[in-house]
Design a protein around this motif. Sequence first.
Motif, short mmCIF file in Angstrom:
data_model
loop_
_atom_site.label_atom_id
_atom_site.label_comp_id
_atom_site.label_asym_id
_atom_site.label_seq_id
_atom_site.Cartn_x
_atom_site.Cartn_y
_atom_site.Cartn_z
N ASP A 1 -11.99 -68.07 11.99
CA ASP A 1 -11.50 -68.17 13.36
C ASP A 1 -12.61 -68.55 14.33
OD1 ASP A 1 -9.55 -68.11 15.31
OD2 ASP A 1 -9.60 -65.92 15.56
N GLY A 2 -12.24 -69.24 15.39
CA GLY A 2 -13.18 -69.53 16.47
C GLY A 2 -13.58 -71.00 16.59
N ARG B 1 -12.94 -72.34 20.27
CA ARG B 1 -13.92 -71.84 21.25
C ARG B 1 -15.29 -72.45 21.03
NH1 ARG B 1 -12.52 -65.86 19.96
NH2 ARG B 1 -11.25 -66.94 18.41
N ARG C 1 0.89 -74.99 17.86
CA ARG C 1 -0.23 -75.64 18.57
C ARG C 1 0.15 -77.07 18.95
NH1 ARG C 1 -5.88 -73.40 16.20
NH2 ARG C 1 -5.27 -71.22 16.19
#
Length: 243
Positions: free
Chosen positions: A22-23, A26, A73
Amino acid sequence: MLGAMSELDTNNIPNHVAIIMDGNGRWANNRGKDRVFGHMNGVDSVRAAVKTAVKVGVKNLTLYAFSTENWIRPQEEVNALMDLLITTLVNESEELLEQGVKLSTIGDLSALPEKCQTSLNKAVLSNPKEYKLNLTLALNYSSKWEITSAVKAIIASGMKASDVTEKAISNHLATAGTPDPELMIRTSGENRISNFMLWQLAYAEFHFSSVLWPDFREEHFIEALIDYQNRERRFGGVSQQGN
Ligand code: IPE
Ligand code: IPE
Ligand code: MG
């Protein structure tokens, strides 16, 4: 402190590690780029995780690559993720083979674009007979989907209620035949499991890392393994350490 290979207890390596990668979004946003740039860079981390697993002797590595919830998404992001899956399979297949990695999947692949299914089938068909690592990609996977599918299959098989054991349920999950993970790692600082292996993680140790997935490298994996090795797994019993 980051993990160093020399600190690892080679006699206590988990057989199965599951990672919620995850991430990516970001990581890209922090660089003023679009989210897809993060996914593209996340492939380097997948490569590093596979290499590390082979190096330290983790036998099963499951990577959460796309959840049943991720379809909500933006369409361009979903398309880019599917394209990235294809190019990664094409580019990495040989290297995976050389490293002795067997590829498998869990999840409802029938909903993936035709081209993804073809690439996955091709990659799986070229799997080595003998392997060091069973790499499982969770694609269009969620645990509630998996458990629902298992219940349907059990009912369809005509199994008697008295025969529905924990083992029977495990055998109807997408992960049938693979031991449950002893360690689950999630990157990016989110402390949740997002519909991932709810049944299989019943007694896993969790390691939450603040590192964003595209930055995840061998030392972070080792750090997670050392953290795991410092846990006392009790399985409902009492502490053996006198506490
Ligand atoms: C993980 O990174 C990749 C997938 C879920 C496919 P994210 O895309 O979720 O990145 P963040 O959490 O938005 O930063
Ligand atoms: C979990 O990450 C799914 C994958 C890593 C494939 P998400 O980014 O989708 O999870 P939430 O929405 O933050 O819980
Ligand atoms: Mg996320």
